[in-house]
Design a protein around this motif. Structure first.
Motif, PDB file in Angstrom:
ATOM      1  N   THR A 105     -41.060  23.579  71.589  1.00 18.98           N
ATOM      2  CA  THR A 105     -39.846  24.393  71.493  1.00 18.98           C
ATOM      3  C   THR A 105     -38.590  23.566  71.762  1.00 18.98           C
ATOM      4  OG1 THR A 105     -40.169  25.139  73.796  1.00 18.98           O
ATOM      5  CG2 THR A 105     -41.003  26.562  72.021  1.00 18.98           C
ATOM      6  N   GLN A 108     -37.937  21.557  68.590  1.00 14.85           N
ATOM      7  CA  GLN A 108     -37.476  22.397  67.486  1.00 14.85           C
ATOM      8  C   GLN A 108     -35.956  22.311  67.317  1.00 14.85           C
ATOM      9  OE1 GLN A 108     -38.050  26.693  67.919  1.00 14.85           O
ATOM     10  NE2 GLN A 108     -38.925  26.742  65.859  1.00 14.85           N
ATOM     11  N   LEU A 200     -41.815  23.578  63.344  1.00 16.99           N
ATOM     12  CA  LEU A 200     -40.720  22.843  63.986  1.00 16.99           C
ATOM     13  C   LEU A 200     -39.442  22.916  63.155  1.00 16.99           C
ATOM     14  CD1 LEU A 200     -42.609  19.705  65.323  1.00 16.99           C
ATOM     15  CD2 LEU A 200     -41.231  21.264  66.699  1.00 16.99           C
ATOM     16  N   ARG A 201     -39.581  23.130  61.862  1.00 14.20           N
ATOM     17  CA  ARG A 201     -38.415  23.245  60.980  1.00 14.20           C
ATOM     18  C   ARG A 201     -37.868  24.673  60.926  1.00 14.20           C
ATOM     19  NH1 ARG A 201     -41.340  19.082  58.372  1.00 14.20           N
ATOM     20  NH2 ARG A 201     -39.983  17.397  57.580  1.00 14.20           N
ATOM     21  N   SER A 202     -38.625  25.605  61.458  1.00 14.67           N
ATOM     22  CA  SER A 202     -38.231  27.006  61.383  1.00 14.67           C
ATOM     23  C   SER A 202     -37.391  27.387  62.603  1.00 14.67           C
ATOM     24  CB  SER A 202     -39.481  27.899  61.323  1.00 14.67           C
ATOM     25  OG  SER A 202     -40.082  27.981  62.612  1.00 14.67           O
ATOM     26  N   ARG A 205     -39.080  30.389  67.287  1.00 16.88           N
ATOM     27  CA  ARG A 205     -39.472  29.757  68.547  1.00 16.88           C
ATOM     28  C   ARG A 205     -40.732  30.387  69.139  1.00 16.88           C
ATOM     29  NH1 ARG A 205     -36.457  26.979  72.579  1.00 16.88           N
ATOM     30  NH2 ARG A 205     -37.262  27.265  74.693  1.00 16.88           N
ATOM     31  N   LEU A 208     -43.880  29.305  67.228  1.00 19.37           N
ATOM     32  CA  LEU A 208     -44.137  27.895  67.505  1.00 19.37           C
ATOM     33  C   LEU A 208     -44.772  27.720  68.870  1.00 19.37           C
ATOM     34  CD1 LEU A 208     -43.913  24.862  66.946  1.00 19.37           C
ATOM     35  CD2 LEU A 208     -41.544  24.970  67.779  1.00 19.37           C
TER      36      LEU A 208
END
Length: 229
Positions: A105, A108, A200-202, A205, A208
């Motif tokens: 997180t 991210q 990780l690109r989204s 949170r 992830l």
């Protein structure tokens, strides 16, 4: 010879710079290569002769590895490689799950475009490895490199230090997991890491964090199943 057969070649000689640290590095590599399986003794005299260094350098090197949790010392038993017991597995993977969720997180929001691209490259390398001979040891090296990069991308020095405090134990436990249940690992390694790289690109949170924890739990369950089939 299988991926995890004990090598017959002698240990390489240490150079003359930073002998204690280099002794630690070479002993760690030998443990990961299966030369010293979990629970096996590490005798200073034999290690010093194999590495071409003093017993003092070996003793200091073993102290480094003890701080990493990779070896244990007791006055009546000497120094041994840690065992892979159910309690050890539960403790180490519980710590890893907490660390990995925070690392993911944090990364991210902090990962650079280059770091995200490098994660994709590592996942592709895993896929290519599986498409070839699919060495468990090489897959694990890519796996650990993937997580090293996430911790680096998290940009939190104390979090990175916490990761490195358990990294050697995790490496050894994952090697044991692969030795006991390689197909379980092989079947999941690419998809799970691809999913993490995508998340990780989204901006999601919550998902992830959940998937990072589930990734660790999958490894924990795979190892425990191998220990208690």
């Amino acid at each position: 010879m299988s991926t995890f057969d004990m090598p017959s070649a002698p240990l390489p000689k240490a150079s003359r710079r930073g002998l204690a640290q280099e002794a630690a590095d070479l002993i760690r590599e030998a443990i990961f290569a299966g030369h010293f399986p979990p629970g096996s003794p590490l005798r200073e005299v034999e290690l010093a002769a194999s590495l071409g260094v003093s017993r003092g350098s070996v003793r200091e090197g073993l102290a480094f590895l003890e701080r990493e949790g990779l070896v244990r010392s007791a006055w009546h038993r000497g120094t041994t490689v840690i065992d892979v017991t159910e309690r050890d597995v539960e403790e180490v993977y519980a710590v890893r799950a907490a660390l990995d969720r925070l690392a993911a997180t944090s990364a991210q929001g902090n990962a650079t475009a280059d770091q995200l691209t490098e994660l994709d490259t590592l996942v592709q390398a895993m896929a290519e490895e599986i498409g070839g001979e699919a060495s468990g040891a090489r897959l694990l090296a890519l796996d650990i490199a993937f997580h090293d990069l996430i911790y680096a991308a998290a940009n939190n020095r104390r979090l990175d230090a916490a990761w490195h405090a358990v990294r050697s134990q995790i490496y050894l436990f994952q090697l044991r997991r692969i030795a006991l249940g390689y197909e379980h690992y092989r079947a999941r390694v690419v998809d799970e890491h691809h999913e993490l790289a995508t998340l990780l690109r989204s901006g999601d949170r919550e998902t992830l964090a959940r998937r990072a924890g589930e990734h660790v739990d999958s490894a924990r369950r795979g190892l425990l199943t191998g220990l208690h089939p």
